[in-house]
Motif scaffolding. Structure first.
Motif, PDB file in Angstrom:
ATOM      1  N   TRP A 179      45.911  44.309  30.460  1.00 12.70           N
ATOM      2  CA  TRP A 179      45.288  44.658  31.742  1.00 12.70           C
ATOM      3  C   TRP A 179      43.894  44.072  31.777  1.00 12.70           C
ATOM      4  N   GLN A 180      43.652  43.224  32.757  1.00 12.19           N
ATOM      5  CA  GLN A 180      42.323  42.615  32.876  1.00 12.19           C
ATOM      6  C   GLN A 180      42.067  42.257  34.335  1.00 12.19           C
ATOM      7  N   ASP A 181      40.900  42.674  34.825  1.00 12.19           N
ATOM      8  CA  ASP A 181      40.462  42.351  36.185  1.00 12.19           C
ATOM      9  C   ASP A 181      41.505  42.751  37.229  1.00 12.19           C
ATOM     10  N   GLY A 182      42.128  43.904  37.029  1.00 12.71           N
ATOM     11  CA  GLY A 182      43.059  44.405  38.021  1.00 12.71           C
ATOM     12  C   GLY A 182      44.408  43.721  38.052  1.00 12.71           C
ATOM     13  N   VAL A 183      44.792  43.077  36.945  1.00 13.56           N
ATOM     14  CA  VAL A 183      46.068  42.364  36.889  1.00 13.56           C
ATOM     15  C   VAL A 183      46.784  42.698  35.585  1.00 13.56           C
ATOM     16  N   PHE A 184      48.063  43.037  35.688  1.00 11.73           N
ATOM     17  CA  PHE A 184      48.925  43.144  34.508  1.00 11.73           C
ATOM     18  C   PHE A 184      49.372  41.735  34.144  1.00 11.73           C
ATOM     19  N   SER A 185      49.227  41.373  32.881  1.00 10.62           N
ATOM     20  CA  SER A 185      49.642  40.046  32.436  1.00 10.62           C
ATOM     21  C   SER A 185      50.421  40.155  31.136  1.00 10.62           C
ATOM     22  N   ARG A 186      51.088  39.080  30.793  1.00  7.68           N
ATOM     23  CA  ARG A 186      51.860  39.039  29.562  1.00  7.68           C
ATOM     24  C   ARG A 186      50.926  39.051  28.359  1.00  7.68           C
ATOM     25  N   ARG A 207      49.688  42.224  40.267  1.00 12.13           N
ATOM     26  CA  ARG A 207      48.387  42.662  40.760  1.00 12.13           C
ATOM     27  C   ARG A 207      48.382  44.167  40.949  1.00 12.13           C
ATOM     28  N   ALA A 208      47.195  44.770  40.792  1.00  9.36           N
ATOM     29  CA  ALA A 208      47.062  46.219  40.935  1.00  9.36           C
ATOM     30  C   ALA A 208      47.510  46.683  42.314  1.00  9.36           C
TER      31      ALA A 208
END
Length: 273
Positions: free
Chosen positions: A30-37, A171-172
């Motif tokens: 989780w970084q800057d309001g985004v879930f990523s791999r 995205r959040a």
């Protein structure tokens, strides 16, 4: 009152436990309001004087067989040490067969044949190869060589409906029931709900939800793939002619990913594993 207090204590304990889980277990970062791999590896930052993930350029010596290897991220191989890259392993294998060999690699993430041609023109005068090799990966090289297919692929990557095991860019604002973004527990619940929604959406959309590069070997692929394959053949022939123009032999080595050669169930499981 005791029920409320007990619930709060339970949620706090769950929050603490979830925060202790590594990203690979939670399934996301989780970084800057985004879930990523989650990151699969720590990139190896060793590069030679030309900026490639390879050893220093060897001197041109009589009696040495020189090979120039071109390709994409499989040749760049930032996930392993330089000694374990395709180029260095090939050099080691050739040396075991006899003679002195030097394999120089030029590869980059997301490259297709046009980018490899630029690198060939840069490296060929310095390496003076007797053999030029192209490592061709059909799963993405065909798409990378065709501007329309590549544009579709980029749109798919940015779209919420894209789903493949281990892949995520959420995205959040699109995450369900993400009421407390600062809470890791809420984020994990929201992520699980989103994954369930994406799987259902993919099943409903059928072929439209399949990542474009997965259609490269499909029997009933759209006509644009025939055009893309023709473009690939033309680009590879151009590269062959360039190699022959400097007096070098030329060969194409084809590599495949599990989902490209295995039946659907086994291929899908290979992606998950």
């Amino acid at each position: 009152m005791l029920i409320v207090l007990g619930t709060l204590v339970g949620l706090l304990l769950a929050e603490g436990l979830v925060r202790l889980l590594p990203d690979q277990v939670r399934g996301y970062t989780w970084q800057d309001g985004v879930f990523s791999r989650p990151a699969e590896f720590v990139p190896d930052l060793q590069h030679n004087e030309l900026g490639f993930h390879d050893v220093a350029l060897p001197p041109i010596e009589q009696g040495t067989h020189r090979v120039l290897l071109l390709g994409d991220s499989y040749v760049a191989a930032h996930s392993v040490k330089v000694e374990q890259t395709v180029g260095q392993r090939l050099e080691h294998h050739l040396a075991e067969q006899g003679g002195t060999w030097r394999v120089v690699s030029g590869g980059g993430n997301g490259w297709g044949q046009p980018e490899e041609r630029v690198v060939f023109e840069k490296l060929a005068p310095l390496v003076q190869p007797q053999l030029v090799l192209t490592l061709f990966v059909g799963e993405n090289d065909v798409e990378n060589d065709h501007p329309i297919l590549q544009a579709i692929s980029r749109r798919q990557i940015d779209a919420l409906t894209r789903f493949r095991p281990g892949w995520l860019h959420l995205r959040a604002a699109d995450a369900p029931w993400l009421l407390l973004p600062a809470s890791e527990l809420n984020r994990m619940v929201s992520y699980r709900l989103a994954m369930g929604r994406l799987v259902r959406s993919t099943a409903e959309q059928g072929m439209e939800a399949v990542p474009i590069d997965y259609l490269v070997y499909a029997r009933d692929a759209p006509a644009i793939w025939d055009q893309a394959w023709e473009r690939v053949r033309a680009l590879l022939k151009e590269q062959r002619d360039l190699a022959h123009g400097i007096g070098a032999a030329y060969a194409v080595v084809s590599a495949s990913l599990p989902e490209g050669v295995l039946p659907p169930p086994e291929g899908a499981q290979a992606l998950v594993d």
